[in-house]
Design a protein around this motif. Structure first.
Motif, PDB file in Angstrom:
ATOM      1  N   ALA A 114       0.830  -1.208   0.000  1.00 57.94           N
ATOM      2  CA  ALA A 114       0.000   0.000   0.000  1.00 57.94           C
ATOM      3  C   ALA A 114       0.862   1.256   0.000  1.00 57.94           C
ATOM      4  O   ALA A 114       0.557   2.239  -0.694  1.00 57.94           O
ATOM      5  CB  ALA A 114      -0.942  -0.007   1.206  1.00 57.94           C
ATOM      6  N   PHE A 115       1.965   1.241   0.760  1.00 56.13           N
ATOM      7  CA  PHE A 115       2.880   2.392   0.771  1.00 56.13           C
ATOM      8  C   PHE A 115       3.530   2.596  -0.602  1.00 56.13           C
ATOM      9  O   PHE A 115       3.649   3.729  -1.073  1.00 56.13           O
ATOM     10  CB  PHE A 115       3.983   2.211   1.830  1.00 56.13           C
ATOM     11  N   VAL A 116       3.944   1.507  -1.245  1.00 52.16           N
ATOM     12  CA  VAL A 116       4.573   1.611  -2.565  1.00 52.16           C
ATOM     13  C   VAL A 116       3.571   2.152  -3.587  1.00 52.16           C
ATOM     14  O   VAL A 116       3.894   3.040  -4.385  1.00 52.16           O
ATOM     15  CB  VAL A 116       5.155   0.250  -3.012  1.00 52.16           C
ATOM     16  N   CYS A 117       2.345   1.631  -3.561  1.00 57.46           N
ATOM     17  CA  CYS A 117       1.319   2.131  -4.488  1.00 57.46           C
ATOM     18  C   CYS A 117       1.030   3.605  -4.233  1.00 57.46           C
ATOM     19  O   CYS A 117       0.905   4.387  -5.184  1.00 57.46           O
ATOM     20  CB  CYS A 117       0.032   1.320  -4.344  1.00 57.46           C
ATOM     21  N   LEU A 118       0.934   3.990  -2.961  1.00 55.85           N
ATOM     22  CA  LEU A 118       0.685   5.394  -2.637  1.00 55.85           C
ATOM     23  C   LEU A 118       1.827   6.264  -3.143  1.00 55.85           C
ATOM     24  O   LEU A 118       1.591   7.312  -3.760  1.00 55.85           O
ATOM     25  CB  LEU A 118       0.505   5.572  -1.127  1.00 55.85           C
ATOM     26  N   TRP A 119       3.060   5.839  -2.931  1.00 55.36           N
ATOM     27  CA  TRP A 119       4.216   6.615  -3.372  1.00 55.36           C
ATOM     28  C   TRP A 119       4.230   6.756  -4.900  1.00 55.36           C
ATOM     29  O   TRP A 119       4.467   7.844  -5.430  1.00 55.36           O
ATOM     30  CB  TRP A 119       5.496   5.955  -2.867  1.00 55.36           C
TER      31      TRP A 119
END
Length: 154
Positions: A114-119
């Motif tokens: 989720a953090f990678v997608c958000l970034w």
């Protein structure tokens, strides 16, 4: 730069279409059961619960799946304005996912996708804004006339 943005947009759009479709259609029995169990927990900590709304876990999973498929499709083939809207919507969706995972005290390894997608979505959004900002911020390039040149020397 435009080619790399297009590749990132295609990558993210395809990813969200596939993950949304996985939420909608049962892939394999163990995976579907695990996803259904996760959405039961996700529904318990739904952010709008403080306002008295707590969704049914099956409806919640279906709604998130359709929203991911729709936003991912718009990101893939939509016009530029709808691509921007879908990027913003997916950013909000990922922020909600991170909030839910943090509230459930999940491990960092669970939160990393989720953090990678958000970034990546934020990167795409900022890079889409840059050409528009350059058009607005770029000063007009007037030809200098002989009178302007004389004024600059004086």
């Amino acid at each position: 730069m435009a080619l790399s943005l297009a590749a990132l947009r295609i990558l993210l759009g395809s990813f969200f279409v596939l993950t949304g479709a996985a939420k909608l259609a049962p892939i394999a029995a163990p995976v579907s059961q695990q996803m259904r169990a996760l959405f039961v927990r996700f529904a318990e900590v739904f952010p709008l619960r403080v306002f008295g709304y707590q969704p049914d876990s099956v409806s919640y999973q279906t709604a998130v799946g359709w929203l991911e498929v729709l936003a991912g499709s718009l990101l893939l083939v939509g016009p530029p304005l709808l691509q921007r809207v879908s990027t913003m919507f997916l950013i909000l969706l990922m922020m909600g996912a991170i909030f839910t995972l943090m509230f459930l005290k999940q491990s960092l390894s669970t939160c990393i996708p989720a953090f990678v997608c958000l970034w990546l979505l934020l990167l795409l959004d900022v890079c889409q804004l840059l050409p528009q900002t350059e058009k607005v911020a770029r000063p007009s390039r007037r030809r200098k006339t002989s009178s302007m040149l004389k004024e600059s020397w004086e």
